[in-house]
Design a protein around this motif. Structure first.
Motif, short mmCIF file in Angstrom:
data_model
loop_
_atom_site.label_atom_id
_atom_site.label_comp_id
_atom_site.label_asym_id
_atom_site.label_seq_id
_atom_site.Cartn_x
_atom_site.Cartn_y
_atom_site.Cartn_z
N ARG A 1 0.77 -0.13 -2.21
CA ARG A 1 1.66 1.12 -2.07
C ARG A 1 0.46 2.28 -1.87
O ARG A 1 0.67 3.19 -1.07
N SER A 2 -0.55 2.01 -2.58
CA SER A 2 -1.52 3.36 -2.38
C SER A 2 -2.31 3.09 -1.02
O SER A 2 -2.56 3.99 -0.38
N TYR A 3 -2.38 1.89 -0.30
CA TYR A 3 -2.89 1.88 0.77
C TYR A 3 -1.68 2.27 1.97
O TYR A 3 -2.26 3.21 3.01
N PRO B 1 6.65 12.55 2.97
CA PRO B 1 6.29 13.43 1.58
C PRO B 1 6.93 12.73 0.54
O PRO B 1 8.37 12.52 0.71
N ALA B 2 6.41 12.84 -0.76
CA ALA B 2 7.15 12.58 -1.88
C ALA B 2 8.45 13.05 -2.31
O ALA B 2 8.51 14.19 -2.00
N ALA C 1 13.53 9.68 2.54
CA ALA C 1 12.94 8.34 3.57
C ALA C 1 11.59 7.99 2.52
O ALA C 1 11.49 6.75 2.67
N TRP C 2 11.13 8.75 1.95
CA TRP C 2 10.04 8.32 1.12
C TRP C 2 10.57 7.44 0.10
O TRP C 2 9.83 6.37 -0.01
N SER C 3 11.73 7.59 -0.57
CA SER C 3 12.29 6.71 -1.45
C SER C 3 12.45 5.18 -0.94
O SER C 3 12.17 4.19 -1.64
N ILE C 4 13.01 5.19 0.06
CA ILE C 4 13.26 4.14 0.97
C ILE C 4 11.96 3.27 1.06
O ILE C 4 11.91 2.08 0.93
N GLN C 5 10.97 3.99 1.85
CA GLN C 5 9.70 3.54 1.83
C GLN C 5 9.03 2.86 0.83
O GLN C 5 8.55 1.90 0.74
N PHE C 6 9.14 3.54 -0.27
CA PHE C 6 8.58 3.38 -1.53
C PHE C 6 9.28 2.04 -1.97
O PHE C 6 8.47 0.94 -2.29
#
Length: 171
Positions: free
Chosen positions: A113-115, A122-123, A127-132
């Protein structure tokens, strides 16, 4: 509503399943060494990547093992408390295996995830939640498919020995 004596029985069972700090720390160190060594031997035999990457992956497996041992030991004791040695053997095998794969896979997922974070939205956005979630799920999948092989044969031998040790301690 749970009666108060039943709650005390559950708390006593949990308290009895907790490993002593000495066993938890010594076991975590030994388990970390075994899991790290298993990954290291496999990576060296495969002539894998660079020495720095081999060290990183070996340390990741060692850290996963160190975090997993006390949890796996606690769960095995909780499941097998007051039962036959066969149940203790099976509980140790399954609980140590699941905890080790879970913690090491979790550490792998955090590194993964960090990579990929630089390409995410943005956090705390939708969209970020789905990507996470998708990134973490993909990392776990890749760990299961590609990473578990690094536990064979040394990690599996260590798992069998730890399970036998645990079953003998429970008698």
């Amino acid at each position: 509503m749970t009666p108060l004596p039943a709650l005390h029985d559950r708390l006593d069972r949990i308290r009895n399943a907790l490993p002593s700090p000495g066993v938890a720390v010594c076991g975590a160190l030994l388990w970390a060494a075994a899991m790290g060594a298993s990954a290291l031997v496999n990576l060296l035999l495969d002539d894998w990547e660079t020495p720095a990457k081999i060290r990183f992956v070996s340390l990741l497996y060692a850290a996963g093992g160190a975090l997993a041992f006390p949890v796996g030991l606690f769960l095995a004791r909780l499941v097998s408390l007051g039962r036959h040695w066969q149940v203790a053997l099976a509980a140790a095998f399954v609980c140590l295996l699941a905890a080790t794969i879970g913690f090491t896979g979790g550490l792998f997922a955090l590194q993964y995830r960090s990579y990929y974070a630089q390409w995410h939205e943005p956090a705390l956005t939708i969209a970020w939640s789905i990507q996470f979630v998708h990134t973490i799920a993909t990392a776990f999948y890749q760990f299961i498919v590609l990473g578990i092989r690094l536990y064979f044969p040394l990690g599996f031998i260590a798992l069998a020995l730890a399970s036998i040790w645990f079953a003998r301690q429970q008698r």
